[in-house]
Design a protein around this motif. Structure first.
Motif, short mmCIF file in Angstrom:
data_model
loop_
_atom_site.label_atom_id
_atom_site.label_comp_id
_atom_site.label_asym_id
_atom_site.label_seq_id
_atom_site.Cartn_x
_atom_site.Cartn_y
_atom_site.Cartn_z
N ALA A 1 -8.08 -8.59 -2.95
CA ALA A 1 -7.19 -7.84 -2.06
C ALA A 1 -5.93 -7.38 -2.79
CB ALA A 1 -6.83 -8.69 -0.86
N TYR A 2 -5.39 -8.24 -3.65
CA TYR A 2 -4.19 -7.88 -4.39
C TYR A 2 -4.47 -6.73 -5.35
CZ TYR A 2 -0.02 -8.37 -7.29
OH TYR A 2 1.14 -8.12 -7.96
N GLN A 3 -5.64 -6.76 -6.02
CA GLN A 3 -5.99 -5.68 -6.93
C GLN A 3 -6.12 -4.35 -6.17
OE1 GLN A 3 -9.55 -7.00 -8.86
NE2 GLN A 3 -8.44 -8.30 -10.35
N ARG A 4 -6.75 -4.38 -5.00
CA ARG A 4 -6.87 -3.16 -4.21
C ARG A 4 -5.50 -2.68 -3.76
NH1 ARG A 4 -10.71 -3.66 -6.45
NH2 ARG A 4 -12.89 -3.76 -5.75
N ALA A 5 -4.64 -3.62 -3.38
CA ALA A 5 -3.30 -3.23 -2.95
C ALA A 5 -2.53 -2.59 -4.10
CB ALA A 5 -2.56 -4.46 -2.42
N ARG A 6 -2.65 -3.14 -5.32
CA ARG A 6 -1.97 -2.56 -6.48
C ARG A 6 -2.50 -1.16 -6.78
NH1 ARG A 6 2.66 -3.73 -7.68
NH2 ARG A 6 2.27 -2.86 -9.76
N GLU A 7 -3.80 -0.96 -6.62
CA GLU A 7 -4.39 0.37 -6.84
C GLU A 7 -3.84 1.38 -5.84
OE1 GLU A 7 -8.54 -0.25 -6.58
OE2 GLU A 7 -8.70 -1.35 -8.49
N VAL A 8 -3.76 0.95 -4.56
CA VAL A 8 -3.26 1.87 -3.52
C VAL A 8 -1.78 2.16 -3.76
CG1 VAL A 8 -2.81 2.14 -1.04
CG2 VAL A 8 -4.99 1.16 -1.84
N VAL A 9 -1.00 1.16 -4.16
CA VAL A 9 0.42 1.37 -4.45
C VAL A 9 0.58 2.37 -5.59
CG1 VAL A 9 2.48 0.26 -5.36
CG2 VAL A 9 1.19 -0.84 -3.53
N ALA A 10 -0.26 2.23 -6.62
CA ALA A 10 -0.19 3.16 -7.74
C ALA A 10 -0.50 4.59 -7.30
CB ALA A 10 -1.16 2.71 -8.84
N LEU A 11 -1.52 4.75 -6.46
CA LEU A 11 -1.85 6.08 -5.96
C LEU A 11 -0.71 6.64 -5.11
CD1 LEU A 11 -5.60 5.56 -4.95
CD2 LEU A 11 -4.74 6.87 -6.91
N ALA A 12 -0.11 5.78 -4.26
CA ALA A 12 0.97 6.25 -3.41
C ALA A 12 2.18 6.64 -4.24
CB ALA A 12 1.34 5.16 -2.40
N ASP A 13 2.52 5.86 -5.25
CA ASP A 13 3.69 6.18 -6.08
C ASP A 13 3.48 7.47 -6.88
OD1 ASP A 13 4.86 3.92 -5.12
OD2 ASP A 13 4.43 2.67 -6.88
N ASP A 14 2.22 7.78 -7.25
CA ASP A 14 1.93 8.99 -8.02
C ASP A 14 1.72 10.22 -7.13
OD1 ASP A 14 2.10 7.50 -10.30
OD2 ASP A 14 -0.07 7.24 -10.53
N GLY A 15 1.75 10.00 -5.81
CA GLY A 15 1.52 11.09 -4.88
C GLY A 15 0.08 11.53 -4.83
N ARG A 16 -0.86 10.70 -5.20
CA ARG A 16 -2.27 11.06 -5.20
C ARG A 16 -3.04 10.34 -4.10
NH1 ARG A 16 -4.80 9.14 -9.22
NH2 ARG A 16 -3.22 7.74 -10.08
N LEU A 17 -2.32 9.75 -3.15
CA LEU A 17 -2.98 9.01 -2.09
C LEU A 17 -3.54 9.96 -1.06
CD1 LEU A 17 -3.64 6.19 -1.00
CD2 LEU A 17 -1.48 6.28 0.27
N SER A 18 -4.83 9.86 -0.76
CA SER A 18 -5.50 10.73 0.22
C SER A 18 -5.79 9.94 1.48
CB SER A 18 -6.81 11.26 -0.38
OG SER A 18 -7.70 10.18 -0.70
N ASP A 19 -6.12 10.68 2.51
CA ASP A 19 -6.46 10.06 3.79
C ASP A 19 -7.83 10.57 4.21
OD1 ASP A 19 -6.16 8.53 6.06
OD2 ASP A 19 -5.13 10.11 7.18
N PRO A 20 -8.82 9.73 4.40
CA PRO A 20 -8.77 8.26 4.30
C PRO A 20 -8.64 7.78 2.87
CG PRO A 20 -11.03 8.94 4.65
CD PRO A 20 -10.21 10.21 4.74
N VAL A 21 -8.12 6.54 2.77
CA VAL A 21 -7.91 5.93 1.46
C VAL A 21 -9.28 5.68 0.83
CG1 VAL A 21 -6.92 3.98 0.22
CG2 VAL A 21 -5.76 4.91 2.24
N PRO A 22 -9.48 6.07 -0.43
CA PRO A 22 -10.79 5.94 -1.07
C PRO A 22 -11.09 4.51 -1.55
CG PRO A 22 -9.25 6.92 -2.59
CD PRO A 22 -8.51 6.77 -1.30
N VAL A 23 -11.44 3.63 -0.64
CA VAL A 23 -11.86 2.26 -0.96
C VAL A 23 -13.22 2.04 -0.32
CG1 VAL A 23 -11.35 -0.20 -0.77
CG2 VAL A 23 -9.49 1.44 -1.12
N SER A 24 -14.21 1.65 -1.11
CA SER A 24 -15.59 1.60 -0.60
C SER A 24 -16.20 0.22 -0.58
CB SER A 24 -16.48 2.51 -1.46
OG SER A 24 -16.46 2.09 -2.82
N ASP A 25 -15.46 -0.88 -0.84
CA ASP A 25 -16.05 -2.23 -0.88
C ASP A 25 -15.78 -3.03 0.39
OD1 ASP A 25 -13.36 -2.51 -1.22
OD2 ASP A 25 -13.48 -3.86 -2.95
N GLY A 26 -15.51 -2.34 1.49
CA GLY A 26 -15.28 -3.03 2.75
C GLY A 26 -13.86 -3.50 2.95
#
Length: 455
Positions: A55-80
């Motif tokens: 969960a922490y690794q996924r959160a760090r990935e999402v934070v990185a995407l958000a900080d770079d302005g590359r975060l899309s909706d829906p968030v691209p996470v596919s492992d449930g």
């Protein structure tokens, strides 16, 4: 009656096999319970840590995407993994597919408590339509945004529950198997003891060879069997000695009793021609012989019973030797005191030792008997020497046995019953000393060693 019914008494009445098996089973049960508790605890912590890490690794990935302005909706996470991204005002701006867009998984106050360390926490998934608990991690992103990442803990919890059920069912079964194995192993271990018990039960007082079976294994039971057989050998030797003593005593008693009976029958059968004073002297002589025999046997019995002096007091051996030698006259017995010596013991018993040794020496001496007192180290040494025919070396140890008399002694009218030297050895041993005979060339020398008094 209540004391007899106490658990402790009930436990003591059980067999050794039962108590050992029960004790081993109790220890195994405790060990298995502790092991199961540790297993479940460690496994649970490991699974929680693994879930938090993902969960922490996924959160760090999402934070990185958000900080770079590359975060899309829906968030691209596919492992449930469930992701919610909140803006600075606490409204949900981005989510994964199927995630709630209205209600954050973690409230504002809860977010503040977990944000500083980024540690995971449990959240009930029921209000959000998710079965089972959730493991949630909250991280801060740029521009006041908050990233909430959650992973379902239902599968992990089900695995832990299954593990617990298996332990609950398997641990008693394993305990029963281990208990049965302990029962069998302890039974085989105690089998040699059972053989010893049966062997002891088969031993009778009339058995010639009374020995217990010795197991082949060089263990404690082997040592026990060997020790018991050694004890039985000593008991057999003591019994044989006792039987020999009874036989010899009966033989020694029979002769004077037969002599007394014969003299009295002859005197009563021919009263007119009988010399009554002569008859009385003969009966008195045999009676004194019986008295000496009884006194010697009683003395040996007392020594066998106590194995130590009746009294312990300082005894001056020089004075004791001088007083004893006066009974035999200054011409025949020569006393030499090289050094004074004091021992702890019974003066009467030690005096009897000197009397018996001097009686034997005087009886067999040709012209003179010598008594010498000296010291060697921490021992007092008394030697009684005569110039008689002596004793062959092969018989010098045998004469200390009870009722042992050499042929030369048996042929003499004034010979004793063969208890004098036996009394000497037992008395000296009771005082912690030793006695032996040696050649005096000519004659015989009796050497008595006694420990000196410490005071």
């Amino acid at each position: 009656m209540e004391a007899d019914r106490s658990p402790l008494n009930w436990w003591r009445r059980k067999s050794l096999r039962f108590r050992l098996t029960a004790t081993a089973s109790a220890v195994l049960a405790l060990a298995l319970a502790v092991a199961a508790w540790l297993l479940v605890g460690v496994l649970g912590q490991a699974l929680i840590a693994s879930t938090d890490k993902v969960a922490y690794q996924r959160a760090r990935e999402v934070v990185a995407l958000a900080d770079d302005g590359r975060l899309s909706d829906p968030v691209p996470v596919s492992d449930g993994t469930i992701v919610q991204v909140l803006d600075s005002r606490g409204r949900i701006s981005h989510v994964t597919l199927g995630a709630d867009r209205l209600v954050p998984l973690v409230g504002a106050r809860a977010r503040e408590s977990v944000l500083p360390d980024g540690q995971g926490r449990f959240v009930d998934g029921g209000p959000y339509g998710i079965p089972g608990p959730l493991r949630v991690v909250v991280l801060r992103a740029d521009r006041g945004r908050t990233v909430i990442v959650a992973r379902s803990f239902k599968d992990v919890g089900d695995s832990l529950t299954t593990t617990v059920h298996m332990l609950v069912i398997g641990t008693p079964v394993l305990l029963l198997l281990l208990g049965a194995a302990s029962w069998l192993i302890i039974g085989r271990t105690l089998r040699p003891i059972t053989a010893l018990r049966r062997g002891a039960a088969e031993i009778s007082g009339t058995a010639r060879a009374r020995r217990l079976p010795v197991p082949e294994a060089r263990d404690e039971v082997h040592e026990l069997a060997t020790t018991l057989n050694d004890m039985l050998a000593r008991l057999e030797a003591a019994e044989a000695s006792q039987r020999a003593l009874i036989s010899d005593a009966a033989h020694e008693l029979r002769s004077p009793l037969a002599s007394i009976r014969l003299q009295l029958e002859v005197a009563l059968g021919h009263p007119d021609g009988q010399e009554w004073p002569e008859t009385a002297e003969g009966v008195l002589e045999d009676t004194l012989r019986l008295s000496r025999l009884a006194e010697g046997m009683l003395t040996l019995a007392r020594l066998d019973e106590r194995r130590s002096p009746a009294r312990r007091q300082p005894v001056d051996l020089g004075e004791l030797i001088g007083a004893t030698a006066e009974r035999y006259g200054d011409v025949l017995v020569k006393v030499t005191v090289a050094r004074p010596a004091v021992v702890d013991g019974d003066a009467m018993d030690l005096g009897r030792v000197l009397v018996n040794l001097l009686d034997n020496a005087v009886r067999h001496a040709g012209s003179q008997v010598g008594v010498e007192l000296s010291t060697e180290g921490a021992e007092a040494v008394i030697t009684v020497t005569d110039d008689g025919p002596g004793i062959p070396e092969a018989d010098r140890e045998r004469v200390f046995n009870r009722f042992t008399r050499l042929d030369s002694s048996r042929s003499r009218d004034d010979g004793g019953a063969g208890l004098g030297l036996a009394i000497v050895r037992e008395t000296v041993r009771a005082h912690g000393g030793s006695v032996h005979l040696e050649d005096a060339s000519p004659g015989l020398r009796a050497v008595v060693r006694l420990p000196l008094s410490a005071t």
